[in-house]
Design a protein around this motif. Structure first.
Motif, PDB file in Angstrom:
ATOM      1  N   VAL A  57       0.837  -1.193   0.000  1.00  0.00           N
ATOM      2  CA  VAL A  57       0.000   0.000   0.000  1.00  0.00           C
ATOM      3  C   VAL A  57       0.875   1.246   0.000  1.00  0.00           C
ATOM      4  O   VAL A  57       1.969   1.263   0.570  1.00  0.00           O
ATOM      5  N   SER A  58       0.429   2.281  -0.652  1.00  0.00           N
ATOM      6  CA  SER A  58       1.166   3.548  -0.713  1.00  0.00           C
ATOM      7  C   SER A  58       0.165   4.692  -0.759  1.00  0.00           C
ATOM      8  O   SER A  58      -1.033   4.487  -0.980  1.00  0.00           O
ATOM      9  N   LEU A  59       0.656   5.900  -0.563  1.00  0.00           N
ATOM     10  CA  LEU A  59      -0.210   7.074  -0.642  1.00  0.00           C
ATOM     11  C   LEU A  59      -0.842   7.161  -2.023  1.00  0.00           C
ATOM     12  O   LEU A  59      -2.020   7.514  -2.164  1.00  0.00           O
ATOM     13  N   ARG A  60      -0.077   6.827  -3.046  1.00  0.00           N
ATOM     14  CA  ARG A  60      -0.615   6.876  -4.408  1.00  0.00           C
ATOM     15  C   ARG A  60      -1.746   5.881  -4.581  1.00  0.00           C
ATOM     16  O   ARG A  60      -2.799   6.216  -5.152  1.00  0.00           O
ATOM     17  N   SER A  61      -1.557   4.637  -4.116  1.00  0.00           N
ATOM     18  CA  SER A  61      -2.603   3.626  -4.303  1.00  0.00           C
ATOM     19  C   SER A  61      -3.867   3.983  -3.536  1.00  0.00           C
ATOM     20  O   SER A  61      -4.979   3.748  -4.018  1.00  0.00           O
ATOM     21  N   VAL A  62      -3.706   4.583  -2.348  1.00  0.00           N
ATOM     22  CA  VAL A  62      -4.876   5.018  -1.581  1.00  0.00           C
ATOM     23  C   VAL A  62      -5.571   6.170  -2.292  1.00  0.00           C
ATOM     24  O   VAL A  62      -6.799   6.204  -2.400  1.00  0.00           O
ATOM     25  N   ALA A  63      -4.787   7.140  -2.797  1.00  0.00           N
ATOM     26  CA  ALA A  63      -5.358   8.287  -3.502  1.00  0.00           C
ATOM     27  C   ALA A  63      -6.156   7.849  -4.720  1.00  0.00           C
ATOM     28  O   ALA A  63      -7.215   8.417  -5.021  1.00  0.00           O
ATOM     29  N   GLN A  64      -5.663   6.840  -5.413  1.00  0.00           N
ATOM     30  CA  GLN A  64      -6.383   6.341  -6.585  1.00  0.00           C
ATOM     31  C   GLN A  64      -7.744   5.762  -6.196  1.00  0.00           C
ATOM     32  O   GLN A  64      -8.719   5.905  -6.931  1.00  0.00           O
ATOM     33  N   GLN A  65      -7.806   5.140  -5.026  1.00  0.00           N
ATOM     34  CA  GLN A  65      -9.052   4.513  -4.591  1.00  0.00           C
ATOM     35  C   GLN A  65     -10.114   5.532  -4.203  1.00  0.00           C
ATOM     36  O   GLN A  65     -11.312   5.239  -4.263  1.00  0.00           O
ATOM     37  N   ILE A  66      -9.674   6.725  -3.760  1.00  0.00           N
ATOM     38  CA  ILE A  66     -10.657   7.741  -3.374  1.00  0.00           C
ATOM     39  C   ILE A  66     -10.643   8.940  -4.329  1.00  0.00           C
ATOM     40  O   ILE A  66     -11.168  10.000  -4.013  1.00  0.00           O
ATOM     41  N   TYR A  67     -10.008   8.744  -5.502  1.00  0.00           N
ATOM     42  CA  TYR A  67     -10.026   9.733  -6.588  1.00  0.00           C
ATOM     43  C   TYR A  67      -9.524  11.109  -6.151  1.00  0.00           C
ATOM     44  O   TYR A  67     -10.159  12.128  -6.407  1.00  0.00           O
ATOM     45  N   MET A  68      -8.370  11.103  -5.501  1.00  0.00           N
ATOM     46  CA  MET A  68      -7.769  12.359  -5.074  1.00  0.00           C
ATOM     47  C   MET A  68      -6.318  12.440  -5.522  1.00  0.00           C
ATOM     48  O   MET A  68      -5.677  11.428  -5.796  1.00  0.00           O
ATOM     49  N   ASN A  69      -5.813  13.647  -5.599  1.00  0.00           N
ATOM     50  CA  ASN A  69      -4.415  13.870  -5.912  1.00  0.00           C
ATOM     51  C   ASN A  69      -3.562  13.436  -4.721  1.00  0.00           C
ATOM     52  O   ASN A  69      -3.808  13.873  -3.597  1.00  0.00           O
ATOM     53  N   PRO A  70      -2.569  12.558  -4.925  1.00  0.00           N
ATOM     54  CA  PRO A  70      -1.801  12.038  -3.790  1.00  0.00           C
ATOM     55  C   PRO A  70      -1.041  13.106  -3.015  1.00  0.00           C
ATOM     56  O   PRO A  70      -0.948  13.039  -1.785  1.00  0.00           O
ATOM     57  N   ASN A  71      -0.504  14.104  -3.717  1.00  0.00           N
ATOM     58  CA  ASN A  71       0.245  15.152  -3.021  1.00  0.00           C
ATOM     59  C   ASN A  71      -0.679  15.958  -2.108  1.00  0.00           C
ATOM     60  O   ASN A  71      -0.354  16.240  -0.951  1.00  0.00           O
ATOM     61  N   TYR A  72      -1.847  16.309  -2.625  1.00  0.00           N
ATOM     62  CA  TYR A  72      -2.825  17.049  -1.829  1.00  0.00           C
ATOM     63  C   TYR A  72      -3.317  16.195  -0.668  1.00  0.00           C
ATOM     64  O   TYR A  72      -3.457  16.675   0.465  1.00  0.00           O
ATOM     65  N   LEU A  73      -3.592  14.922  -0.932  1.00  0.00           N
ATOM     66  CA  LEU A  73      -4.074  14.027   0.111  1.00  0.00           C
ATOM     67  C   LEU A  73      -3.049  13.898   1.235  1.00  0.00           C
ATOM     68  O   LEU A  73      -3.402  13.882   2.422  1.00  0.00           O
ATOM     69  N   GLY A  74      -1.767  13.817   0.861  1.00  0.00           N
ATOM     70  CA  GLY A  74      -0.709  13.726   1.866  1.00  0.00           C
ATOM     71  C   GLY A  74      -0.674  14.947   2.771  1.00  0.00           C
ATOM     72  O   GLY A  74      -0.525  14.839   3.993  1.00  0.00           O
ATOM     73  N   LYS A  75      -0.825  16.133   2.176  1.00  0.00           N
ATOM     74  CA  LYS A  75      -0.823  17.371   2.971  1.00  0.00           C
ATOM     75  C   LYS A  75      -2.064  17.457   3.858  1.00  0.00           C
ATOM     76  O   LYS A  75      -1.987  17.892   5.015  1.00  0.00           O
ATOM     77  N   LEU A  76      -3.216  17.047   3.315  1.00  0.00           N
ATOM     78  CA  LEU A  76      -4.455  17.059   4.085  1.00  0.00           C
ATOM     79  C   LEU A  76      -4.340  16.121   5.286  1.00  0.00           C
ATOM     80  O   LEU A  76      -4.748  16.469   6.406  1.00  0.00           O
ATOM     81  N   PHE A  77      -3.782  14.936   5.059  1.00  0.00           N
ATOM     82  CA  PHE A  77      -3.633  13.958   6.141  1.00  0.00           C
ATOM     83  C   PHE A  77      -2.727  14.501   7.240  1.00  0.00           C
ATOM     84  O   PHE A  77      -3.056  14.416   8.429  1.00  0.00           O
TER      85      PHE A  77
END
Length: 540
Positions: free
Chosen positions: A449-469
């Protein structure tokens, strides 16, 4: 493997010590021998040794004098080899700083026990040194991040100038942004990379950037997938072509040595402390065009760094009217003003028709608009992959159209898709996103599992998702994933009969050595120590 130096004037004694045990089995290797303290000092000046074993009674320079003078040339533990008649000498050696002493003839079990204790101390020292270096590096990176994003005041930076190593009076810089294409996009062949592979490749890219920057500037981590580079004026900022060449060298060296691609945005030069954020932002904006050019590109900022006169003067003055209307269209999309967006699009096409615009000029304006739309999508956190084709699809679609109306329909569809994506992001609640991310990690931590794979599952940009988290949880996604895996590993170590390699696989680590390193870094003790009572002893 720890390197060992043996110092003894008797060749037979050195030879018997060499073959007394299997040194490599215990993590050590005898790399050199010396017949007296003087020879030993010369060897210590030439190379590093992790451990010195020395006799006391030797000609030219005895063991006690060697120990006393070693402090000026080396910092490594010393074990004294002593006969019964030399006990007083051994005591003096311990006062001078020797770690311990072994009686001659050396007992095999005693030597092994000494090596084991020495190895543990060396590991603790290396761990402490690494943590210290990482701490200083993190502080420096944080300061430079604040500088390039306009968050550091002049006073704050002056107070911490020594931390960075900023040259006195140096005020002009060239700016680069190096984006690692493999972090969120898989490897060069789009294969899924493991956490270990990504971390090793990120480390390699930073080393390459630092080697090519040398004493000419600074390299710092801007985000998980980007490094920032600030180059002193003398190195590149006043010579635009040199700045571009430095970017090309970074990209080429990464492809050659790390076997991966990076995309590099080249900004302008910053003449003064307050101009650094603007020059850095120009490099970021240049990097936004990556979605059209593809991975592995060196992209120049709009100020024309490194461009020829023909390239920089290509756009006709009439394009400014088109760009002004496109800017209004972009603003309407960004703020969900659908009617204004439709009106601006109609106005843009009226301008195209009125001026009888050439096809290549209209396509260039639309390409620029797509770049800006992609930037808006990234800033708001939506997944660009759903809207912008990474395999040059958008670029080819624009270049392939035959009529102005066909180009309009393509642009309308893209604007509509972006509006829909932004609307869906606006409805998202951060706490719901974080809950969903944690749920995915809880169910998939055993896999790659990675930030990218999680982002793909919830249709979000991984960089933005990482900052939000990080903003909502207080730690990075990778640190959270590590915490989940390590806490599960601790539970299995204490409450199951699984072997360590089985636990490693159960918590998502296919390579046992990587699991060992991560567990030791997380808890401060090894997995076997933890299982045998480390929780009670260390409180971990």
């Amino acid at each position: 493997m720890y390197d060992v130096l043996i110092v003894d004037d008797e060749p037979v004694a050195r030879e018997s010590l060499r073959y007394l045990i299997d040194w490599e089995e215990h993590g050590f290797a005898i790399r050199a021998e010396a017949a007296n303290g003087q020879q030993a000092l010369e060897l210590l000046r030439e190379r590093h040794f992790a451990l010195v074993l020395t006799d006391i009674r030797m000609p030219t320079m005895n063991g006690l004098e060697l120990i006393a003078r070693m402090k000026d040339v080396a910092d490594c533990p010393v074990v004294i080899l002593s006969g019964y008649d030399d006990f007083e000498y051994a005591r003096q050696g311990l006062k001078l700083g020797a770690k311990e002493y072994l009686l001659k003839p050396v007992d095999e079990d005693e030597l092994i026990a000494t090596l084991r204790r020495t190895a543990e101390e060396l590991e603790e020292r290396l761990f402490a040194e690494r943590q210290h270096r990482l701490g200083l590096s993190a502080m420096r990176d944080q300061l430079l991040r604040r500088l390039v994003h306009g968050a550091a005041s002049r006073r704050e930076f002056e107070e911490q100038r020594a931390l960075v190593g900023w040259r006195p009076g140096e005020e002009t810089f060239g700016c680069l942004v190096v984006e690692m294409d493999f972090v969120y996009g898989g490897g060069k062949d789009e294969e899924a990379l493991s956490e270990k592979d990504i971390e090793l490749k990120r480390y390699a890219v930073r080393n390459i950037c630092e080697e090519l920057t040398a004493d000419d500037g600074f390299v710092f981590e801007d985000s998980e997938d980007r490094y920032g580079v600030l180059l002193f004026a003398g190195a590149a900022a006043k010579v635009p072509a040199a700045l571009r060449e430095r970017a090309e060298a970074i990209a080429a060296s990464t492809a050659r040595f790390a076997k991966e691609t990076v995309s590099v945005g080249v900004g302008g030069h910053a003449a003064g402390f307050d101009a650094v954020p603007g020059a850095y932002r120009a490099a970021e904006e240049a990097l936004d065009r990556k979605f059209l050019t593809g991975a592995g590109s060196v992209l120049l900022s709009k100020d024309g760094v490194g461009e020829s006169e023909e390239e920089s003067g290509e756009a006709a003055d009439g394009d400014e009217e088109f760009r002004s209307i496109a800017s209004l269209l972009l603003d309407a999309v960004r703020h969900f003003r659908r009617e204004d967006a439709e009106a601006s699009l109609e106005r843009l096409w009226d301008a195209f028709r009125t001026s009888d615009v050439a096809a290549h000029r209209a396509k260039r304006i639309v390409l620029e608009l797509f770049v800006q739309l992609a930037r808006v999508v990234r800033e708001t956190g939506a997944s660009r992959e759903l809207l912008f084709d990474r395999a040059f699809g958008d670029y080819e679609a624009i270049m392939r159209v035959k009529t102005i109306e066909e180009l309009r329909r393509l642009t309308e569809r893209k604007c509509e898709a972006v509006l829909a994506a932004l609307a869906s992001m606006k409805e998202l609640r951060p706490n719901k996103v974080i809950e969903e991310l944690k749920r995915i990690v809880a169910s998939q931590y055993r896999n790659n599992v990675s930030l990218r794979s999680v982002a793909q599952q919830i249709y979000m940009n991984p960089n933005y998702l990482g900052k939000l988290f990080k903003a909502n949880v207080g730690m990075s996604f990778n640190d959270y994933l590590l915490q989940v895996r390590m806490e599960k590993a601790k539970e299995l170590l204490l409450h199951s009969d699984l072997k360590v390699y089985e636990i490693s696989e159960a918590v998502g680590y296919g390579e046992l050595d990587w699991f060992y390193k991560r567990f030791k870094a997380y808890t401060g003790i090894s997995a076997s120590e933890y299982r045998s009572g480390g929780e009670a002893r260390y409180g971990k």
